[in-house]
Design a protein around this motif. Structure first.
Motif, PDB file in Angstrom:
ATOM      1  N   GLY A  39      -0.279  13.474   9.334  1.00 56.07           N
ATOM      2  CA  GLY A  39       0.825  14.227  10.639  1.00 56.07           C
ATOM      3  C   GLY A  39       1.569  13.333  11.790  1.00 56.07           C
ATOM      4  O   GLY A  39       1.475  13.701  12.595  1.00 56.07           O
ATOM      5  N   ARG A  40       1.258  12.279  10.571  1.00 60.65           N
ATOM      6  CA  ARG A  40       2.770  10.914  11.498  1.00 60.65           C
ATOM      7  C   ARG A  40       4.221  11.341  11.383  1.00 60.65           C
ATOM      8  O   ARG A  40       5.452  11.393  11.118  1.00 60.65           O
ATOM      9  CB  ARG A  40       2.311  10.307  12.044  1.00 60.65           C
ATOM     10  N   PHE A  41       3.754  11.632   9.254  1.00 63.44           N
ATOM     11  CA  PHE A  41       5.043  11.050   8.680  1.00 63.44           C
ATOM     12  C   PHE A  41       5.184  11.839   7.823  1.00 63.44           C
ATOM     13  O   PHE A  41       4.453  12.757   7.596  1.00 63.44           O
ATOM     14  CB  PHE A  41       4.890   9.203   7.566  1.00 63.44           C
ATOM     15  N   THR A  42       6.173  12.320   7.136  1.00 65.48           N
ATOM     16  CA  THR A  42       6.597  13.690   6.145  1.00 65.48           C
ATOM     17  C   THR A  42       7.728  12.398   5.153  1.00 65.48           C
ATOM     18  O   THR A  42       8.664  12.492   5.708  1.00 65.48           O
ATOM     19  CB  THR A  42       7.259  14.351   7.269  1.00 65.48           C
ATOM     20  N   ILE A  43       7.471  13.044   4.179  1.00 65.34           N
ATOM     21  CA  ILE A  43       8.221  12.736   3.338  1.00 65.34           C
ATOM     22  C   ILE A  43       8.898  14.078   2.609  1.00 65.34           C
ATOM     23  O   ILE A  43       8.864  15.372   2.451  1.00 65.34           O
ATOM     24  CB  ILE A  43       8.124  11.671   1.881  1.00 65.34           C
ATOM     25  N   SER A  44      10.003  13.531   2.134  1.00 60.99           N
ATOM     26  CA  SER A  44      11.137  14.849   1.754  1.00 60.99           C
ATOM     27  C   SER A  44      12.350  13.866   0.573  1.00 60.99           C
ATOM     28  O   SER A  44      12.627  13.087   0.625  1.00 60.99           O
ATOM     29  CB  SER A  44      11.390  15.680   2.809  1.00 60.99           C
ATOM     30  N   GLU A  67       1.164  -1.340   0.103  1.00 60.49           N
ATOM     31  CA  GLU A  67       0.248  -0.061   0.104  1.00 60.49           C
ATOM     32  C   GLU A  67       0.957   1.167  -0.206  1.00 60.49           C
ATOM     33  O   GLU A  67       1.992   1.307   0.417  1.00 60.49           O
ATOM     34  CB  GLU A  67      -0.849   0.131   1.346  1.00 60.49           C
ATOM     35  N   LEU A  68       0.136   1.982  -0.635  1.00 64.71           N
ATOM     36  CA  LEU A  68       1.108   3.720  -0.604  1.00 64.71           C
ATOM     37  C   LEU A  68       1.103   3.987   0.792  1.00 64.71           C
ATOM     38  O   LEU A  68       0.273   4.173   1.485  1.00 64.71           O
ATOM     39  CB  LEU A  68      -0.080   4.243  -1.539  1.00 64.71           C
ATOM     40  N   VAL A  69       1.853   4.778   1.104  1.00 62.77           N
ATOM     41  CA  VAL A  69       2.512   5.333   1.899  1.00 62.77           C
ATOM     42  C   VAL A  69       2.585   6.391   1.739  1.00 62.77           C
ATOM     43  O   VAL A  69       1.860   7.835   3.010  1.00 62.77           O
ATOM     44  CB  VAL A  69       3.782   4.581   2.958  1.00 62.77           C
ATOM     45  N   ALA A  70       3.142   7.234   1.319  1.00 62.50           N
ATOM     46  CA  ALA A  70       3.801   8.795   0.975  1.00 62.50           C
ATOM     47  C   ALA A  70       4.009   9.240  -0.580  1.00 62.50           C
ATOM     48  O   ALA A  70       5.110   7.589  -0.485  1.00 62.50           O
ATOM     49  CB  ALA A  70       4.560   9.579   2.155  1.00 62.50           C
ATOM     50  N   THR A  71       4.293   9.897  -0.755  1.00 66.97           N
ATOM     51  CA  THR A  71       4.224  10.766  -2.309  1.00 66.97           C
ATOM     52  C   THR A  71       5.118  11.557  -2.473  1.00 66.97           C
ATOM     53  O   THR A  71       4.156  12.868  -1.794  1.00 66.97           O
ATOM     54  CB  THR A  71       3.734  10.078  -3.676  1.00 66.97           C
ATOM     55  N   ILE A  72       6.357  11.878  -3.269  1.00 68.37           N
ATOM     56  CA  ILE A  72       6.187  13.456  -3.980  1.00 68.37           C
ATOM     57  C   ILE A  72       6.650  13.264  -5.363  1.00 68.37           C
ATOM     58  O   ILE A  72       7.535  12.670  -5.766  1.00 68.37           O
ATOM     59  CB  ILE A  72       7.608  13.831  -2.987  1.00 68.37           C
ATOM     60  N   THR A  73       6.179  14.513  -6.275  1.00 70.76           N
ATOM     61  CA  THR A  73       6.616  14.554  -6.683  1.00 70.76           C
ATOM     62  C   THR A  73       7.778  15.429  -7.551  1.00 70.76           C
ATOM     63  O   THR A  73       8.457  15.824  -6.543  1.00 70.76           O
ATOM     64  CB  THR A  73       5.425  15.074  -7.625  1.00 70.76           C
ATOM     65  N   ASP A  74       8.186  15.350  -8.731  1.00 71.20           N
ATOM     66  CA  ASP A  74       9.424  16.351  -8.847  1.00 71.20           C
ATOM     67  C   ASP A  74       9.117  17.384  -8.685  1.00 71.20           C
ATOM     68  O   ASP A  74      10.115  17.935  -8.638  1.00 71.20           O
ATOM     69  CB  ASP A  74       9.262  15.976 -10.621  1.00 71.20           C
ATOM     70  N   GLY A 128       7.545  18.504  -6.230  1.00 69.72           N
ATOM     71  CA  GLY A 128       7.598  18.903  -5.079  1.00 69.72           C
ATOM     72  C   GLY A 128       6.047  18.734  -4.045  1.00 69.72           C
ATOM     73  O   GLY A 128       5.942  18.438  -2.789  1.00 69.72           O
ATOM     74  N   SER A 129       5.131  18.462  -4.754  1.00 72.30           N
ATOM     75  CA  SER A 129       3.659  17.641  -4.111  1.00 72.30           C
ATOM     76  C   SER A 129       3.653  16.954  -2.980  1.00 72.30           C
ATOM     77  O   SER A 129       4.459  15.934  -4.040  1.00 72.30           O
ATOM     78  CB  SER A 129       2.842  17.874  -5.371  1.00 72.30           C
ATOM     79  N   THR A 130       3.067  16.521  -2.925  1.00 71.45           N
ATOM     80  CA  THR A 130       3.145  15.362  -1.682  1.00 71.45           C
ATOM     81  C   THR A 130       2.088  15.092  -1.101  1.00 71.45           C
ATOM     82  O   THR A 130       1.027  15.906  -1.579  1.00 71.45           O
ATOM     83  CB  THR A 130       4.449  15.605  -0.377  1.00 71.45           C
ATOM     84  N   LYS A 131       1.610  13.418  -1.560  1.00 68.19           N
ATOM     85  CA  LYS A 131       0.386  12.804  -0.518  1.00 68.19           C
ATOM     86  C   LYS A 131       0.663  11.635   0.183  1.00 68.19           C
ATOM     87  O   LYS A 131       1.788  10.963   0.394  1.00 68.19           O
ATOM     88  CB  LYS A 131       0.090  12.603  -1.743  1.00 68.19           C
ATOM     89  N   TYR A 132      -0.393  11.343   1.046  1.00 69.35           N
ATOM     90  CA  TYR A 132       0.664  10.578   1.832  1.00 69.35           C
ATOM     91  C   TYR A 132      -0.897  10.347   2.679  1.00 69.35           C
ATOM     92  O   TYR A 132      -2.417  10.294   1.737  1.00 69.35           O
ATOM     93  CB  TYR A 132       0.701  11.587   3.738  1.00 69.35           C
ATOM     94  N   ALA A 133      -1.116   8.925   2.094  1.00 68.43           N
ATOM     95  CA  ALA A 133      -1.783   8.001   3.257  1.00 68.43           C
ATOM     96  C   ALA A 133      -2.597   8.894   4.033  1.00 68.43           C
ATOM     97  O   ALA A 133      -2.054   9.327   5.343  1.00 68.43           O
ATOM     98  CB  ALA A 133      -1.497   6.237   3.785  1.00 68.43           C
TER      99      ALA A 133
END
Length: 119
Positions: A65-70, A46-53, A55-60
Motif C-alpha cells: 500500500g505504500r511502495f510500488t514496483i514497476s 529482506e525482500l521488499v518487492a518483486t516483479i516477474t517477467d 508482470g506479477s508483483t509481490k510485496y513485503a
C-alpha cells in the motif's frame, strides 16, 4: 555478465516519497524477474518487492500500500516508488535481477543505494 546501476536513494522526511531506479546493462536473456531488497545495519537482507517477467508483483507486508514496483522493459529498468516513508524504511536498498532462458539462468545484485528517513 550483467551490470546493475541503481539511483534515487537519499534523505527524506517521514511521510515523504522517493523513487529508486535500477538499469541493467550487458547480456540479459529473454526472461527477466526483478526485485528490490533492503538491509538495515546489523540485520539480514529482506525482500521488499518483486516483479516477474509476466508482470506479477509481490510485496513485503510492511510496505504494502505504500511502495510500488514497476518496470520499463525497453529501458531495462525496474523502479521502486516509495511513499508514506517511515523511519523503519531506512536501509540500503538493493536491486536484484534474475535473467534466464530455457537452459541457463543468472542472478545479479546492484551495489545498493542508501535510503534514510529522518526528521
Amino acid at each position: 555478465q550483467v551490470q546493475l546501476a541503481e539511483s534515487g536513494g537519499g534523505l527524506v522526511r517521514p511521510g515523504g516519497s522517493l523513487r529508486l531506479s535500477c538499469t541493467a546493462s550487458g547480456n540479459i536473456f529473454s526472461i527477466n524477474d526483478m526485485g528490490w531488497y533492503r538491509q538495515e545495519l546489523g540485520k539480514e537482507r529482506e525482500l521488499v518487492a518483486t516483479i516477474t517477467d509476466a508482470g506479477s508483483t509481490k510485496y513485503a507486508d510492511s510496505v504494502k500500500g505504500r511502495f510500488t514496483i514497476s518496470r520499463d522493459i525497453a529501458k531495462r529498468t525496474v523502479y521502486l516508488e516509495m511513499g508514506s516513508l517511515k523511519f523503519e524504511d531506512t536501509a540500503v536498498y538493493y536491486c536484484n535481477w534474475r535473467t534466464r532462458r530455457w537452459d541457463r539462468q543468472a542472478t545479479f545484485w546492484g551495489q545498493g543505494t542508501q535510503v534514510t528517513v529522518s526528521s
